[in-house]
Scaffold this active site. Structure first.
Site, PDB file in Angstrom:
ATOM      1  N   GLN A  77     -26.331  57.612  44.134  1.00 28.10           N
ATOM      2  CA  GLN A  77     -25.970  57.963  42.758  1.00 28.10           C
ATOM      3  C   GLN A  77     -26.025  56.748  41.843  1.00 28.10           C
ATOM      4  OE1 GLN A  77     -25.442  61.049  41.654  1.00 28.10           O
ATOM      5  NE2 GLN A  77     -25.598  61.965  43.682  1.00 28.10           N
TER       6      GLN A  77
ATOM      7  N   CYS B 151     -21.418  68.116  49.884  1.00 30.56           N
ATOM      8  CA  CYS B 151     -21.586  67.269  51.075  1.00 30.56           C
ATOM      9  C   CYS B 151     -20.532  66.175  51.132  1.00 30.56           C
ATOM     10  CB  CYS B 151     -22.991  66.663  51.135  1.00 30.56           C
ATOM     11  SG  CYS B 151     -24.271  67.903  51.319  1.00 30.56           S
TER      12      CYS B 151
ATOM     13  N   HIS C 141     -20.216  60.619  50.857  1.00 28.95           N
ATOM     14  CA  HIS C 141     -21.093  61.763  51.121  1.00 28.95           C
ATOM     15  C   HIS C 141     -21.283  61.846  52.631  1.00 28.95           C
ATOM     16  CE1 HIS C 141     -24.979  63.921  51.256  1.00 28.95           C
ATOM     17  NE2 HIS C 141     -24.815  64.251  49.994  1.00 28.95           N
TER      18      HIS C 141
ATOM     19  N   LYS D 255     -33.509  61.504  42.983  1.00 33.12           N
ATOM     20  CA  LYS D 255     -32.391  61.531  42.033  1.00 33.12           C
ATOM     21  C   LYS D 255     -32.632  60.581  40.865  1.00 33.12           C
ATOM     22  CE  LYS D 255     -28.984  62.465  45.669  1.00 33.12           C
ATOM     23  NZ  LYS D 255     -28.705  63.889  45.585  1.00 33.12           N
TER      24      LYS D 255
ATOM     25  N   ASP E  30     -24.079  53.112  49.942  1.00 34.02           N
ATOM     26  CA  ASP E  30     -24.781  54.333  49.573  1.00 34.02           C
ATOM     27  C   ASP E  30     -25.026  54.274  48.068  1.00 34.02           C
ATOM     28  OD1 ASP E  30     -25.650  56.819  48.841  1.00 34.02           O
ATOM     29  OD2 ASP E  30     -23.999  57.928  49.772  1.00 34.02           O
TER      30      ASP E  30
END
Lengths: 164, 434
Positions: B226, B391, B147, B249, B223
């Site tokens: 998610q 993104c 991302h 999220k 990251d």
């Protein structure tokens, strides 16, 4: 589904299926301007050939070509734009752009710092022609940027050409 | 399309041959859905089909009530004040820090730094650890799955510091191509990698990557935006050095994110933003920073949002993250099978073919219809999917597309949502039949 038909008028789908003036022009003498819609990833390229960029608003659009990729709204708007501006003077193109962006609502003009200043005459008298088909886009605010992408890129191309 | 036979086969395994006692341990999706007030809304007189949780999840009532309760009973500014109310506000916030630490298997609550979102968390790593530890010529390795949040902060630092950025390429099915990994890591100081692609659902083997990076002397910045909402997560098992994620999220509110980092790293890192709350002492000629984690939390924090995030992780823990993951793999299998059976060659689903090799996110191309047009028609059917580059423009270029349509599922989605997606796709196909 009436909402969808407001947006996707037949003439829009026709320009999407059969885009006019697709391609490239030799740079120079033409200029090449790129526009991006960061919301949806659309990229548009406008090749613009003015007969004499030093003549300001009197310069004539000799030829225009459209490249890049995008949704039906951005592609059909670019296609209709290319047909509408060919052979016009830069002054007429600027006026047409103002009329088109006014049709795309005062709302966006405010967002973009007044780019769509109110036209003196009723926009419908400014011979938008086929471009009127895009009027339904204002009911779908997210898509306004799709419709105006090619026009903003064209203005950038004119500025580039005039800057030499 | 490429994912058909495998997807269908695995779907049969997951939905047909599963022992009854496992099925009894499934998520009760109807009950879960009833916890989310927004999902009771309708669009065009049909129930809303929300398939955009990868962008931001909806919020359960428990989270909304926790935030309301905080404002109605416990709110004042945190820390320092001696009155009882301030004590309650502080313990509400620090209690949430402990819940988040437990949720991700952190060694201590002091390793949890609250930020605005995952983007700010990664910027914190770049601006604090990166600026203190990276010199001209140093290499940072990233992957083409990332991302923009795990790309741009490093590009900014690279431009300022003269760093070299290296890229782990992808295979045809959007997995990491690790054949040249040792060379990429040779001399590198940091590996930045997503634990789950927000576009194609790819699940890089973070533990193996961390082992390789550490062997090469590099740290690992994950990251987890998610992965943390969707997969059971233990930062200890990942053996990562930094993990960033966002509250919104994972059933929490917007405005709060987390940077987890190993305590010894945090203790060596200079502050990121300066101001109140992050100091021990300030004099005219300088300041002494506070201990971790408060050193990295300048200014009044988003207290209510932190409380909400604490309630969100409790909600997810009650559901059970193993159960959440099983549900999403089953959804992957059902979606792969359904879309393939109904549309065959008309649909291309990007990413790994096996349901268990993906997170609950699916980018697809359908009959050449531009994703923006596709999502417009789907919206008329009350189906929310996201069109665009998500993104991840470098990944878009690898996939050879400008944009994709993306459907993503979470704890409240069920097979009927996939059926609604398929029905709406069929309508879109009829509308753009040329």
């Amino acid at each position: 589904m009436s909402g969808l038909e407001d947006l996707y008028r037949e003439i829009i789908l026709d320009h999407y299926r059969n885009p006019r003036n697709r391609g490239e022009l030799e740079v120079p003498p033409a200029t090449r301007a790129e526009g991006f819609n960061p919301l949806c990833g659309d990229e548009i390229v406008v090749y613009l050939h003015l007969d004499d960029p030093t003549r300001g608003d009197s310069a004539v659009v000799e030829d225009v070509r459209i490249g890049g990729q995008g949704c039906s709204i951005s592609q059909s708007s670019a296609s209709m734009m290319s047909a509408a501006v060919k052979g016009r003077t830069v002054g007429e193109v600027r006026e047409l752009t103002r009329a088109f962006k006014a049709m795309m609502s005062i709302h966006e003009g405010e967002l973009e710092g007044g780019a769509a200043e109110p036209a003196d005459a009723d926009p419908s008298e400014l011979r938008l022609g086929d471009l009127e088909a895009l009027r339904g886009v204002v009911k779908f605010p997210v898509r306004i940027k799709c419709a105006t992408l090619s026009w903003n890129t064209l203005l950038q191309g004119i500025d580039d050409a005039e800057a030499g | 399309m490429s994912t058909g036979p495998t997807g269908a086969a695995v779907a049969a395994d997951l939905t047909g041959d599963r022992p009854a006692d496992d099925a009894a341990d499934d998520l009760d999706v109807a009950a879960v859905k009833a916890d989310f007030p927004l999902l009771a809304t309708t669009k065009h007189d049909r129930p809303l089909v929300f398939l955009d949780s990868a962008a931001s999840s909806q919020k359960p009532r428990a989270v909304l009530e926790a935030m309301d309760h905080y404002y109605e009973h416990d709110h004042t500014n945190v820390h320092r004040a001696a009155y009882d109310l301030a004590e309650r506000a502080t313990s509400a916030m620090e209690g949430a820090r402990g819940k988040v630490a437990r949720f991700i298997g952190a060694g201590s609550a002091e390793e949890v730094v609250f930020t605005k979102n995952a983007t700010e968390a990664i910027n914190l790593v770049a601006r604090s650890w990166g600026a203190a530890n990276l010199s001209p010529g140093d290499a940072v390795v990233l992957t083409q799955l990332e991302h923009h949040a795990n790309i741009v902060p490093w590009q900014q630092l690279a431009a300022e510091r003269g760093l070299e950025l290296r890229w782990v390429p992808l295979t045809d099915d959007a997995r990491l191509d690790l054949t040249g990994l040792d060379q990429l890591l040779d001399g590198a100081k940091l590996l930045g990698v997503t634990a789950m692609s927000n576009v194609v659902g790819t699940l890089p083997d973070v533990r193996a990557l961390a082992d390789a990076a550490h062997a090469a002397g590099a740290l690992v910045c994950v990251d987890g935006c998610q992965s943390v909402p969707h997969l059971p997560t233990s930062v200890a098992d990942l053996d990562a050095d930094f993990v960033a994620f966002s509250g919104h999220k994972m059933c929490g509110p917007t405005g709060v994110g987390v940077l987890w980092a190993r305590r010894e790293l945090l203790e060596e890192m200079p502050p990121f933003l300066g101001g109140g709350g992050m100091i021990l002492d300030v004099r005219l000629d300088g300041f002494v920073p506070a201990d971790v984690p408060h050193r990295f939390e300048a200014g009044t924090p988003p207290i209510a949002e932190i409380v909400g995030l604490g309630a969100a992780v409790e909600y997810l823990e009650a559901l059970g993250m193993d159960r959440v993951r099983r549900h999403e793999v089953a959804m992957n299998a059902y979606a792969l099978r359904t879309l393939t059976e109904r549309f065959g060659e008309e649909i291309t689903i990007h990413g790994p073919a096996e349901p268990a090799a993906r997170g609950g996110v699916m980018s697809f191309e359908f009959r050449g219809i531009h994703p923006h047009d596709l999502s417009q028609v789907l919206d008329q059917h009350g189906v929310c999917v996201r069109p665009g580059h998500h993104c991840a423009k470098p990944l878009m270029r690898v996939l050879g597309v400008g944009a994709t349509a993306r459907a993503s599922w979470y704890v409240y989605n069920e097979e009927a949502d996939v059926d609604a997606l398929a029905d709406a796709l069929a309508e879109a196909g009829r509308f753009f039949d040329f």
